[in-house]
Design a protein around this motif. Structure first.
Motif, PDB file in Angstrom:
ATOM      1  N   VAL A  33      28.768 -21.449  39.661  1.00  0.00           N
ATOM      2  CA  VAL A  33      28.561 -21.227  38.178  1.00  0.00           C
ATOM      3  C   VAL A  33      27.684 -22.383  37.691  1.00  0.00           C
ATOM      4  O   VAL A  33      28.750 -24.016  37.775  1.00  0.00           O
ATOM      5  N   ASP A  34      26.396 -21.886  36.694  1.00  0.00           N
ATOM      6  CA  ASP A  34      26.091 -23.241  36.635  1.00  0.00           C
ATOM      7  C   ASP A  34      26.355 -23.847  34.734  1.00  0.00           C
ATOM      8  O   ASP A  34      27.800 -22.845  34.889  1.00  0.00           O
ATOM      9  N   LYS A  35      25.577 -24.151  33.820  1.00  0.00           N
ATOM     10  CA  LYS A  35      26.525 -24.538  32.795  1.00  0.00           C
ATOM     11  C   LYS A  35      26.717 -23.892  31.912  1.00  0.00           C
ATOM     12  O   LYS A  35      27.908 -24.285  30.973  1.00  0.00           O
ATOM     13  N   ILE A  36      25.573 -22.498  31.320  1.00  0.00           N
ATOM     14  CA  ILE A  36      26.239 -21.601  31.003  1.00  0.00           C
ATOM     15  C   ILE A  36      27.357 -20.106  30.857  1.00  0.00           C
ATOM     16  O   ILE A  36      27.328 -19.517  30.387  1.00  0.00           O
ATOM     17  N   GLY A  37      27.735 -20.556  32.379  1.00  0.00           N
ATOM     18  CA  GLY A  37      28.274 -19.420  33.410  1.00  0.00           C
ATOM     19  C   GLY A  37      28.080 -18.474  34.437  1.00  0.00           C
ATOM     20  O   GLY A  37      28.349 -17.746  34.638  1.00  0.00           O
ATOM     21  N   ASN A  38      26.304 -19.110  34.131  1.00  0.00           N
ATOM     22  CA  ASN A  38      25.767 -17.546  35.341  1.00  0.00           C
ATOM     23  C   ASN A  38      26.433 -18.175  36.254  1.00  0.00           C
ATOM     24  O   ASN A  38      26.332 -18.596  36.992  1.00  0.00           O
ATOM     25  N   HIS A  39      26.658 -16.898  37.466  1.00  0.00           N
ATOM     26  CA  HIS A  39      27.247 -17.088  38.678  1.00  0.00           C
ATOM     27  C   HIS A  39      25.831 -16.844  39.501  1.00  0.00           C
ATOM     28  O   HIS A  39      24.930 -15.391  39.028  1.00  0.00           O
TER      29      HIS A  39
END
Length: 110
Positions: free
Chosen positions: A19-25
């Motif tokens: 999961v990246d900083k903005i919540g993308n999986h």
């Protein structure tokens, strides 16, 4: 099992969700285990359709049994051999003697 036959190094990778900083999986592959293997049942095969060529080579890797490889499955794991990616199609536990395992794999494109 003759240890001298385990003469090629392979790397087993595991699929994980990051999961990246903005919540993308995002699905990423990370190194799981590296070991020596015996290579067998090489069957090179190329397929042509609409002017494109696909390499559908199949190969079997025989590896020593360990606690790390006891959890392997055909879903979520892959093999890297000579900078080529091989998808695990099936796993043979060699009569469940806990001495070796055979990974039946198919080459995939990057």
């Amino acid at each position: 099992m003759k240890i001298a036959l385990l003469n090629e190094r392979i790397t087993i990778e595991k699929s994980m969700v990051e999961v990246d900083k903005i919540g993308n999986h995002k699905n990423v592959w990370s190194k799981y285990y590296s070991c020596y293997a015996t290579i067998s049942s090489e069957s090179p095969q190329e397929e042509t359709s609409s002017g494109a060529v696909w390499d559908e080579s199949k190969i079997d890797f025989t590896i020593r049994y360990s606690k790390e490889v006891s959890v392997l499955s055909s879903v979520g794991y892959r093999v890297i051999f000579h900078n080529s990616i091989y998808e695990i199609e099936g796993i043979d536990h060699m009569n469940y003697k806990k001495k070796s395992m055979k990974l039946h794999c198919r080459r995939v494109e990057r």
